[in-house]
Design a protein around this motif. Structure first.
Motif, PDB file in Angstrom:
ATOM      1  N   ASN A 178      -0.279   6.995 -13.238  1.00 39.30           N
ATOM      2  CA  ASN A 178       0.970   6.296 -12.616  1.00 39.30           C
ATOM      3  C   ASN A 178       1.258   5.022 -13.437  1.00 39.30           C
ATOM      4  N   PHE A 179       0.390   4.337 -13.740  1.00 37.33           N
ATOM      5  CA  PHE A 179       0.455   3.150 -14.271  1.00 37.33           C
ATOM      6  C   PHE A 179       1.094   3.086 -15.580  1.00 37.33           C
ATOM      7  N   ASP A 180       0.693   3.891 -16.290  1.00 41.68           N
ATOM      8  CA  ASP A 180       1.205   3.944 -17.738  1.00 41.68           C
ATOM      9  C   ASP A 180       2.697   4.301 -17.766  1.00 41.68           C
ATOM     10  N   LYS A 181       3.063   5.150 -16.723  1.00 40.59           N
ATOM     11  CA  LYS A 181       4.631   5.565 -16.423  1.00 40.59           C
ATOM     12  C   LYS A 181       5.519   4.385 -15.997  1.00 40.59           C
ATOM     13  N   LEU A 182       4.778   3.853 -15.089  1.00 36.93           N
ATOM     14  CA  LEU A 182       5.767   2.531 -14.542  1.00 36.93           C
ATOM     15  C   LEU A 182       5.685   1.526 -15.574  1.00 36.93           C
ATOM     16  N   TYR A 183       4.686   1.345 -16.307  1.00 40.80           N
ATOM     17  CA  TYR A 183       4.776   0.017 -17.181  1.00 40.80           C
ATOM     18  C   TYR A 183       5.575   0.385 -18.253  1.00 40.80           C
ATOM     19  N   GLU A 226      -6.038  -0.230  -8.677  1.00 41.50           N
ATOM     20  CA  GLU A 226      -7.087  -0.475  -7.572  1.00 41.50           C
ATOM     21  C   GLU A 226      -7.232   1.111  -7.230  1.00 41.50           C
ATOM     22  N   ASN A 227      -6.191   1.769  -7.342  1.00 39.29           N
ATOM     23  CA  ASN A 227      -6.232   3.317  -6.770  1.00 39.29           C
ATOM     24  C   ASN A 227      -6.746   4.146  -8.285  1.00 39.29           C
ATOM     25  N   GLU A 228      -7.112   3.627  -9.150  1.00 42.16           N
ATOM     26  CA  GLU A 228      -7.457   4.174 -10.191  1.00 42.16           C
ATOM     27  C   GLU A 228      -6.462   5.262 -10.827  1.00 42.16           C
ATOM     28  N   ASP A 255       0.814  -1.341  -0.206  1.00 40.41           N
ATOM     29  CA  ASP A 255      -0.060   0.093   0.001  1.00 40.41           C
ATOM     30  C   ASP A 255       0.963   1.288  -0.108  1.00 40.41           C
ATOM     31  N   LYS A 256       1.930   1.155   0.583  1.00 37.85           N
ATOM     32  CA  LYS A 256       2.967   2.324   0.951  1.00 37.85           C
ATOM     33  C   LYS A 256       3.700   2.675  -0.413  1.00 37.85           C
ATOM     34  N   LEU A 257       4.072   1.401  -1.017  1.00 34.46           N
ATOM     35  CA  LEU A 257       4.914   1.472  -2.276  1.00 34.46           C
ATOM     36  C   LEU A 257       4.085   2.078  -3.338  1.00 34.46           C
ATOM     37  N   ALA A 258       2.813   1.738  -3.313  1.00 38.59           N
ATOM     38  CA  ALA A 258       1.900   2.172  -4.591  1.00 38.59           C
ATOM     39  C   ALA A 258       1.378   3.777  -4.432  1.00 38.59           C
ATOM     40  N   GLN A 259       2.045   4.346  -3.151  1.00 36.06           N
ATOM     41  CA  GLN A 259       1.805   5.684  -3.109  1.00 36.06           C
ATOM     42  C   GLN A 259       3.066   6.409  -3.364  1.00 36.06           C
ATOM     43  N   GLU A 260       4.175   5.856  -3.881  1.00 38.62           N
ATOM     44  CA  GLU A 260       5.269   6.312  -4.285  1.00 38.62           C
ATOM     45  C   GLU A 260       5.120   6.760  -5.891  1.00 38.62           C
ATOM     46  N   LEU A 269      -2.154  -5.499 -18.703  1.00 34.49           N
ATOM     47  CA  LEU A 269      -2.561  -4.410 -19.494  1.00 34.49           C
ATOM     48  C   LEU A 269      -3.964  -4.576 -19.891  1.00 34.49           C
ATOM     49  N   ASN A 270      -4.605  -5.524 -19.919  1.00 33.34           N
ATOM     50  CA  ASN A 270      -5.987  -6.068 -20.250  1.00 33.34           C
ATOM     51  C   ASN A 270      -6.886  -5.280 -18.867  1.00 33.34           C
ATOM     52  N   LYS A 271      -6.282  -5.484 -17.701  1.00 30.37           N
ATOM     53  CA  LYS A 271      -6.726  -5.064 -16.552  1.00 30.37           C
ATOM     54  C   LYS A 271      -6.612  -3.374 -16.620  1.00 30.37           C
ATOM     55  N   ARG A 272      -5.735  -2.979 -17.041  1.00 33.76           N
ATOM     56  CA  ARG A 272      -5.749  -1.386 -17.129  1.00 33.76           C
ATOM     57  C   ARG A 272      -6.930  -0.858 -17.944  1.00 33.76           C
ATOM     58  N   HIS A 273      -6.825  -1.515 -19.095  1.00 34.14           N
ATOM     59  CA  HIS A 273      -7.997  -1.052 -19.965  1.00 34.14           C
ATOM     60  C   HIS A 273      -9.455  -1.174 -19.415  1.00 34.14           C
ATOM     61  N   ALA A 274      -9.677  -2.268 -18.591  1.00 36.44           N
ATOM     62  CA  ALA A 274     -11.020  -2.489 -18.059  1.00 36.44           C
ATOM     63  C   ALA A 274     -11.156  -1.277 -16.856  1.00 36.44           C
ATOM     64  N   THR A 275     -10.040  -1.029 -16.202  1.00 38.36           N
ATOM     65  CA  THR A 275     -10.163   0.025 -15.247  1.00 38.36           C
ATOM     66  C   THR A 275     -10.451   1.474 -16.027  1.00 38.36           C
TER      67      THR A 275
END
Length: 373
Positions: A79-84, A73-75, A40-45, A95-101
């Protein structure tokens, strides 16, 4: 020698430090055991900070994947796109989960009445994000299910939009409906009506075949107790007839859908005959095929009438047996069985032949058999 030892000590220290994560609040975590609170804390970075933290760790791929999942999960799509991208991490499922989100975010503020239409529009405008994307199609399915259960139901406009996506092969509407009817515990009445008329019968028949095949697989691999197997066959038939109750008159492989479902009993009988030969033999052929099922037992004047459906040589036949009330049922039971088999043997040669077999057992007992395909 001292310089060499100092060098090794420095490497070990760096290696140890590389395995640790110091959260902004000062909490320390070992990356090899980073779960729950740590994640949870790592995902806040920020993405760049995450890459800095996990660099050199043997758990790098795991930590990146879990962080990406937490971003979703945090929508946090940005951040997802940059890290990916920066991590060069490659995972088709996430990546499919990203599109669903992303689709869920796009319809988040839309009214419940319009959510299905909004999701369809997202799919129309992003075909590359939908192909083989089960998480996204599953989200669409849940919207279809929710709208189907709502007071207003699925509108004709939404039905047409869904069929348009199906025709364009952006979704497989038949598979989506099958998943809903199979996995959803509530009744999904009318879902097959979403399909275009010219496709509906083929899809319904296809799904019946798949469910029968699934039943056969269970019977062959998991059935252990005779009575449980018999009960399973009956409950399966009841459930399938309830699911497909609006389509039982459809024709599948030359027979009505109802008859195709009833064919489960014949499959079960064949399986039981070699799995439990002693039990079947001791029951004197009184397996499911030979007992009364889907029958209407009525009284007509002096006759008791027993009607049921049987299968022979991949054909289905309606067999009606009549006997006068003065008959001893235990005596005539074997006679019924033999008469039925004899009639069906003739019907295999003459499919359109109607057979009347009248046999006088005594002055007060008469037995009659009618068999038609």
């Amino acid at each position: 020698m001292k310089k060499h030892l100092f060098f090794l000590f420095t490497l070990c220290t760096l290696s140890t430090q590389a395995k640790l994560y110091y959260a902004p609040d000062g909490t320390q975590y070992e990356l090899g055991e980073c779960q729950n609170e740590c994640m949870d804390k790592l995902a806040q970075e920020t993405p760049s900070r995450v890459l800095q933290i996990v660099e050199g760790s043997r758990y790098k791929d795991f930590l990146i994947r879990e962080t990406l999942t937490k971003y979703l999960e945090n929508e946090s799509i940005e951040n997802f796109d940059k890290l990916y991208k920066d991590s060069s991490y490659d995972n088709f499922w996430i990546l499919n989960k990203r599109h669903a989100t992303e689709m869920n975010i796009s319809i988040k503020n839309v009214s419940d009445e319009q959510k299905l239409t909004a999701a369809i529009e997202y799919i129309k405008n992003n075909p590359d994000k939908v192909k083989e994307n089960y998480p996204l199609i599953n989200e669409l399915g849940q919207l279809v299910a929710a709208k189907n259960k709502s007071d207003n139901g699925i509108s004709s406009a939404e039905k047409e939009l869904l069929n348009e996506l199906d025709r364009q092969k952006k979704i497989n509407l038949g598979d989506l409906i099958q998943d809903l009817t199979y996995y959803d515990n509530t009744k999904m009445t009318g879902l097959y009506d979403l399909l275009a008329f010219d496709k509906r019968q083929d899809i319904v028949c296809q799904h019946i075949d798949e469910e029968v095949a699934h039943f056969d697989e269970y019977m062959t691999e998991d059935c252990r107790e005779y009575e449980d197997c018999v009960q399973l066959a009956e409950s399966t038939i009841t459930s399938m007839k309830d699911t497909f109750k609006d389509y039982l008159t459809y024709t599948c492989n030359g027979s009505s859908l109802s008859d195709n479902i009833d064919n489960i009993r014949e499959h079960a009988k064949d399986t039981l005959s070699y799995m439990f030969p002693d039990i079947v033999a001791n029951l004197n052929y009184k397996t499911m095929m030979d007992e009364c099922y889907d029958c209407g037992v009525t009284k007509t004047e002096d006759y008791i009438v027993d009607t049921r459906i049987v299968q022979e040589a991949n054909k289905f036949f309606k067999v009606t047996k009549k006997w006068t009330q003065g008959c001893d049922e235990l005596v005539i039971e074997s006679s019924f069985y033999n008469m039925e088999r004899r009639a069906l043997k003739k019907l295999r040669k003459y499919p359109n032949l109607k057979i009347n077999d009248v046999q006088t057992k005594s002055s007060t007992c008469k037995v009659r058999l009618d068999a038609t395909n």
